[in-house]
Design an enzyme around this catalytic site. Structure first.
Site, short mmCIF file in Angstrom:
data_model
loop_
_atom_site.label_atom_id
_atom_site.label_comp_id
_atom_site.label_asym_id
_atom_site.label_seq_id
_atom_site.Cartn_x
_atom_site.Cartn_y
_atom_site.Cartn_z
N CYS A 78 0.80 -1.23 0.00
CA CYS A 78 0.00 0.00 0.00
C CYS A 78 0.83 1.28 0.00
O CYS A 78 0.26 2.38 -0.02
CB CYS A 78 -0.96 -0.01 1.18
SG CYS A 78 -1.96 -1.51 1.19
N HIS A 92 -3.00 8.40 5.95
CA HIS A 92 -3.25 7.08 5.37
C HIS A 92 -4.68 6.68 5.71
O HIS A 92 -5.42 6.25 4.84
CB HIS A 92 -2.23 6.08 5.90
CG HIS A 92 -2.29 4.74 5.25
ND1 HIS A 92 -2.18 4.57 3.89
CD2 HIS A 92 -2.44 3.49 5.77
CE1 HIS A 92 -2.28 3.29 3.60
NE2 HIS A 92 -2.44 2.61 4.71
N HIS A 94 -9.71 2.11 -0.28
CA HIS A 94 -8.26 1.99 -0.22
C HIS A 94 -7.77 1.48 -1.57
O HIS A 94 -8.09 0.36 -1.98
CB HIS A 94 -7.87 1.01 0.90
CG HIS A 94 -6.41 1.00 1.23
ND1 HIS A 94 -5.47 1.62 0.44
CD2 HIS A 94 -5.72 0.46 2.27
CE1 HIS A 94 -4.27 1.45 0.97
NE2 HIS A 94 -4.39 0.76 2.09
N PHE A 102 1.13 3.92 4.39
CA PHE A 102 1.74 2.84 5.18
C PHE A 102 1.32 1.50 4.58
O PHE A 102 0.26 1.39 3.97
CB PHE A 102 1.29 2.92 6.64
CG PHE A 102 1.47 4.30 7.25
CD1 PHE A 102 2.63 5.02 7.05
CD2 PHE A 102 0.46 4.87 8.01
CE1 PHE A 102 2.79 6.28 7.59
CE2 PHE A 102 0.61 6.13 8.57
CZ PHE A 102 1.78 6.85 8.36
N PHE A 134 1.72 -3.14 4.49
CA PHE A 134 2.14 -4.43 5.03
C PHE A 134 3.67 -4.46 5.09
O PHE A 134 4.35 -3.90 4.23
CB PHE A 134 1.69 -5.57 4.11
CG PHE A 134 0.26 -6.01 4.28
CD1 PHE A 134 -0.59 -5.40 5.18
CD2 PHE A 134 -0.24 -7.05 3.52
CE1 PHE A 134 -1.90 -5.81 5.33
CE2 PHE A 134 -1.56 -7.48 3.65
CZ PHE A 134 -2.39 -6.86 4.56
#
Lengths: 234, 388
Positions: free
Chosen positions: B157, B283, B317, B373, B375
């Site tokens: 992401c 985010h 997202h 931000f 994974f």
């Protein structure tokens, strides 16, 4: 840039990374375990602090093992494993490395086909120019075990190269400079057939020349175009 | 404040609209692009999908056709004139391309795998290479033949936020005189069901930073931005901070340490201090853990002084396309003088101590931070400033 250490073990059956917690290692793919094993090994051999080195990971095809497992689950009952899912992103090894080495620094993951190794070198060179004292380049690609995708010459392969900004003469394998793009066929003569279709394979002639302390130019890339890299003596 | 590099053109396409104009207008009006999910899944949720029919790529690129390709082709068509001008100005070999994606064209392989299981063969014309991240580069090079360096970043992401760091390094090192940056991502079964398996998908429109937030929505789309060594644009790229949490693959550091370090690094690179920042595009996914950690990080650095917006309530997202898309939103705030309402944030989680934008504000801002931000604990903060 001075190349301090390069590692490549294409015959390893079970890569081991002692820093990776067992619960993470159990769930990690072969690719992630290979990348962590060579990355930590190269960093340690080069004498850099793996908790403060910037890292540039490269994988053209990503976590194919996790992808295939997820595809099987999709066509089975449609329920996905959360661990397989979060371990399917291209930056899985980058994340595991930062956790294993307690490294809070810059880390990236690039995916550029046969140019992955060359672009990782360019990114590392820019980082050294900008701020980093050392950069660990860690590249690898797994076999593509999707039943209808045939990739005979793409056996798993991983390699790591540690670059530092300065290193006294004689304490490195040589210097590296990216010359520019080239149209000439890449240096593929030294690539064994089982890796011929692994996008990371261009790293093999590079490591070979460095280990021979052989100065000169090497083309990194695919069959038609790539990037010219100059190896100098330290 | 450092001079930075001007952003001379941009395009965006997502659930708010297929064209940049439609996207910015909907953002300004506070309209959400979240609707019924176009992909059948066995749970309730909404998605940000592009409603318009997407044109196929030119016939020469028929073998590369996928939803990802179609979104990218649409974004490139919107930038035809500025890309041609940049090519004339700098030369094709002085223009680089840095794109981000997380999902890539995996939807193509999902369909092929399903057909293989049913029929014993993959669909006619299926190509594995279409799902790989560098498919994006092949499309750009076919339609805008830049021959400078080309790279695809895939850090989940944060992918298309990290490309700003790449571009800044290439321009600073003299490798390029212009860099086309951006990202594209599409909806697919694996991401929808994968986030659901992590119990992170909200059944209703997401509520970033709200007291009763309960997860994220996914979206598709992309954005492209042209950075040049010199040029005319409303905003400039000032700095990029890139750090790692070193904590957990999916959970952010609970105190937001990596996020704090990324924001501080971006400001340091930009030559700015916390007191200079006038707006933050967070985010803000709407998950309990992300918003708590990011809220603590923002409050630690800025207190409640800076207006904060999450735009996930507009688009969902966008994963690997989120960074570039939210960069466009940040630049729109600078260019058009408004801060969009942070959709879904009322009633706010007062424990976070943030100044959330709870109605659209007509306000000039000169400096904006955009957080992304991912994974693996991968954190990026990008600093933008108004043209002087």
């Amino acid at each position: 840039m001075a190349l301090v250490e390069g590692q490549c073990d294409p015959t390893a059956q079970e890569p081991v990374c002692a820093l990776l917690p067992a619960r993470l290692a159990r769930r990690a793919s072969l690719l992630t375990r290979m990348l962590l094993a060579v990355g930590i090994q190269a960093g340690t051999s080069a004498g850099v602090d793996v908790s403060s080195v910037s890292t540039v990971f490269g994988t053209a095809r990503g976590e194919v093992e996790m992808l295939v497992a997820l595809l099987e689950m999709l066509t089975d009952d449609g329920q996905l494993s959360p661990a397989r899912f979060h371990n399917s992103v291209y930056n899985t090894a980058s994340g595991h490395f930062s956790i294993a080495a307690v490294n809070h620094c810059f880390s990236t993951t690039l995916a550029v086909g046969h140019d992955t190794v060359a672009l990782a070198l360019i990114e590392a060179a820019c980082l050294l120019r900008e701020r980093a004292e050392a950069v660990l380049i860690v590249v690898g690609d797994d076999a593509v075990n999707i039943p209808f995708v045939r990739r005979a010459g793409a056996q798993p392969l991983a390699a790591a190269i540690c670059l530092t900004r300065d290193r006294p003469a004689g304490q490195s394998f040589g210097t590296l400079a990216v010359v520019g793009r080239c149209q000439a066929p890449a240096s593929r003569a030294e690539i064994p057939t089982q890796f011929a279709d692994n996008p990371i394979a261009p790293v093999l002639p590079l490591l070979s020349a460095l280990q021979r302390r052989s100065a000169g130019e090497i083309a990194l890339g695919g069959d038609d175009a790539g990037w010219l890299v100059e190896i100098g003596q330290s | 404040m450092h001079e930075g590099f001007p952003i001379t053109a941009y395009s965006a396409s997502n659930g708010l609209g297929a064209t940049t104009r439609d996207v910015i207008q909907a953002l300004r009006r506070g309209e959400s692009g979240l609707r019924a999910c176009p992909i059948p899944v066995p749970f309730e949720t909404v998605c940000g999908a592009i409603a318009d029919e997407l044109a196929p790529p030119p016939p020469a690129l028929a073998a590369e056709d996928s939803r990802q390709t179609r979104i990218l082709c649409g974004l490139l068509r919107q930038l035809e004139a500025p890309l041609l001008a940049a090519q004339r100005r700098w030369g094709a070999d002085r223009i680089g391309v840095a794109l981000g994606t997380s999902t890539g064209g995996i939807a193509e392989t999902e369909r092929a795998f399903s057909e293989f299981k049913r029929e014993g063969r993959a669909p006619e014309g299926y190509q594995f290479s279409r799902q790989l991240p560098d498919a994006l580069l092949r499309i750009v090079r076919a339609l805008a033949p830049f021959s400078g360096p080309g790279v695809v970043v895939s850090t989940a992401c944060s992918s298309s936020a990290k490309v700003f760091g790449v571009a800044r390094r290439w321009l600073s090192a003299g490798l390029c005189d212009a860099v086309l940056v951006g990202g594209v991502d599409t909806l697919c079964q694996i991401t929808l069901r994968g986030f659901h398996s992590l119990e992170l998908v909200a059944p209703q429109p997401c509520r970033p930073f709200a007291r009763d937030r309960n997860g994220l929505n996914l979206g598709e789309g992309g954005a492209l931005l042209l950075l040049e060594r010199e040029g005319t644009g409303s905003a400039r790229l000032l700095g990029v901070g890139e750090t790692s949490d070193a904590f957990h693959m999916t959970a952010p550091h609970p105190e937001g340490l990596g996020a704090i370090a990324a924001m501080e690094a971006a400001m340091r690179e930009a030559g700015l201090s916390a007191g200079d920042i006038e707006h933050i595009n967070a985010h803000g996914t709407g998950t309990s853990l992300n918003d708590a950690a990011e809220g603590k990080a923002i409050a630690h650095v800025f207190g409640d002084r800076v207006p904060v917006v999450s735009t996930k309530g507009y688009t969902g997202h966008l994963l690997g396309a989120a960074g570039a898309t939210e960069a466009v939103f940040s630049i729109a705030s600078i260019e058009h003088g408004f801060l969009p309402v942070s959709l879904g944030s009322v009633p706010a989680d007062s424990d976070l101590g943030l100044q959330l934008v709870q109605e659209t504000l007509e306000r000039r801002v000169k400096t904006v931070l955009s957080n992304s931000f991912a994974f693996g604990g991968n954190n990026v903060c990008v600093a933008f400033g108004a043209a002087s």
